[in-house]
Write a protein that holds these residues in place. Structure first.
Motif, PDB file in Angstrom:
ATOM      1  N   HIS A   1       0.692  -1.696   0.131  1.00 53.93           N
ATOM      2  CA  HIS A   1       0.018   0.184  -0.147  1.00 53.93           C
ATOM      3  C   HIS A   1       1.178   1.014   0.138  1.00 53.93           C
ATOM      4  O   HIS A   1       1.127   1.970  -0.833  1.00 53.93           O
ATOM      5  CB  HIS A   1      -1.436   0.007   0.812  1.00 53.93           C
ATOM      6  N   ASP A   2       1.963   1.194   0.873  1.00 55.87           N
ATOM      7  CA  ASP A   2       2.426   2.760   0.705  1.00 55.87           C
ATOM      8  C   ASP A   2       3.874   3.181  -0.525  1.00 55.87           C
ATOM      9  O   ASP A   2       3.769   3.871  -0.746  1.00 55.87           O
ATOM     10  CB  ASP A   2       3.101   1.839   2.246  1.00 55.87           C
TER      11      ASP A   2
ATOM     12  N   HIS B   1       1.410   5.350  -2.451  1.00 51.55           N
ATOM     13  CA  HIS B   1       2.092   6.953  -2.035  1.00 51.55           C
ATOM     14  C   HIS B   1       3.067   7.144  -2.500  1.00 51.55           C
ATOM     15  O   HIS B   1       3.093   8.247  -3.245  1.00 51.55           O
ATOM     16  CB  HIS B   1       2.085   6.909  -0.975  1.00 51.55           C
TER      17      HIS B   1
ATOM     18  N   GLU C   1      -5.382   9.808   0.142  1.00 46.15           N
ATOM     19  CA  GLU C   1      -6.010   8.701   0.442  1.00 46.15           C
ATOM     20  C   GLU C   1      -7.218   8.150  -0.440  1.00 46.15           C
ATOM     21  O   GLU C   1      -7.065   6.926  -1.384  1.00 46.15           O
ATOM     22  CB  GLU C   1      -6.077   8.141   2.078  1.00 46.15           C
TER      23      GLU C   1
ATOM     24  N   ALA D   1      -4.579   6.657  -2.579  1.00 47.48           N
ATOM     25  CA  ALA D   1      -2.995   5.813  -2.398  1.00 47.48           C
ATOM     26  C   ALA D   1      -3.858   4.644  -2.265  1.00 47.48           C
ATOM     27  O   ALA D   1      -4.022   3.766  -2.790  1.00 47.48           O
ATOM     28  CB  ALA D   1      -2.488   5.899  -1.348  1.00 47.48           C
TER      29      ALA D   1
HETATM   30 FE    FE Z   1      -1.934   5.251   3.479  1.00 41.39          FE
END
Ligand code: FE
Ligand code: PHE
Length: 285
Positions: A137-138, A142, A183, A198
């Motif tokens: 995810h990160d 992002h 997000e 993200a």
């Molecule tokens: Fe996040």
């Protein structure tokens, strides 16, 4: 007790914030690359393959342009490999953390152009859904947009703004803005709505849903409206906020929020699916 040494095949438990004193005062830690198993790398590869196949037509142009800059796709990248490209581009740096970190250290890292990335990866059972951010995810969600100069400047401003909000007791309000933009934000491009948040970009289900489903409401971003709106953490969003460009996001969030926080207090919260007078609906297509 005897110190635990993490290495080949021995992973630190999720959210071990002690890790033999390896976690520093700013909550960053070594990436612990040797602890990743073959299965961990395989999980990353599968997630990357699935998600990168979905982004055409659903993710914003800036994201698609920057995605290759993450580098290797068939294993978890080393953060230094990413930084070798990212830091020269926008001055940002990816740093490892053991999981979610408290507000003040989080905001401090962002204000210094350091993006905290959780170093562990989900288990195969969590392929479709995970309750807390992991390295996929990160990184996937992002980091590509940190290569975009305007978005990169916005993230730093958000960090500085977070420290200010903390002093004003307004973190909850500011975190709603984070949620609905960084997000779960959508952007209106020449060829239609696209995702830049993200949480959407790293989710196989919500990417399609947020951009194409007629179900959720989509509102032009209004900072006060956004900071009043509660959000769902266990289902797709019922409301998405739409920007026209990262420059517009930067400009809308540049003014001093101090009076806005007071105004949001007075006006009160709105439900995640609320319709409100003054909302500007953004239609599909
Ligand atoms: Fe996040
Ligand atoms: N302008 C905001 C303030 O003065 C800070 C901020 C910048 C918040 C960018 C979010 C994003 O508090």
């Amino acid at each position: 007790p005897a110190p635990v040494v993490y290495g080949e095949g021995s992973r630190p438990p999720r959210g071990d914030y002690a890790r033999d004193g390896l976690v520093l005062a700013d909550y960053t830690c070594p990436q612990n690359y040797a602890a990743y198993t073959a299965q961990d790398h395989d999980t990353y590869r599968q997630l990357f393959d699935r998600q990168s196949a979905l982004v055409p037509g659903l993710a914003c142009d800036e994201f698609i342009a920057a995605l290759p800059l993450l580098g290797v796709k068939d294993r978890i990248p080393r953060f230094e490999e990413i930084n070798a490209r990212l830091t020269p581009a926008t001055g940002w740096e990816v740093v490892a953390v053991p999981g979610l970190i408290p507000e003040v250290p989080f905001f401090t890292l962002l204000a210094n152009r350091k993006f905290p990335v959780t170093d562990w990866i989900r288990t195969p059972e969590e392929m479709d859904y995970i309750v807390e951010p992991d390295v996929f995810h990160d990184l996937f969600g992002h980091v590509p947009l940190l290569f975009n100069p305007v978005f990169a400047a916005h993230m730093q401003a958000y960090g500085a703004g977070g420290l200010k909000a903390h002093g004003l007791g307004a973190c909850e309000q500011l975190s709603r803005l984070y949620w609905y933009t960084i997000e779960f934000g959508l952007v209106r491009q020449a060829d239609g709505l696209r995702a830049y948040g993200a949480g959407i970009l790293s989710s196989s289900g919500e990417l399609q849903h947020s951009v194409r489903s007629p179900e959720p409401q989509r509102l032009a971003l209004d900072v006060t409206r956004c900071m009043r709106t509660r959000y769902k953490i266990d289902s797709y969003q019922q409301t998405y906020f739409v920007i026209d460009s990262f420059q517009q996001l930067f400009d809308l969030t540049a003014p001093d929020f101090t009076p806005l926080y007071a105004q949001v207090q007075t006006l009160g919260e709105l439900a995640a699916d609320a319709r409100n007078a003054g909302d500007t609906l953004v239609s599909l297509a």
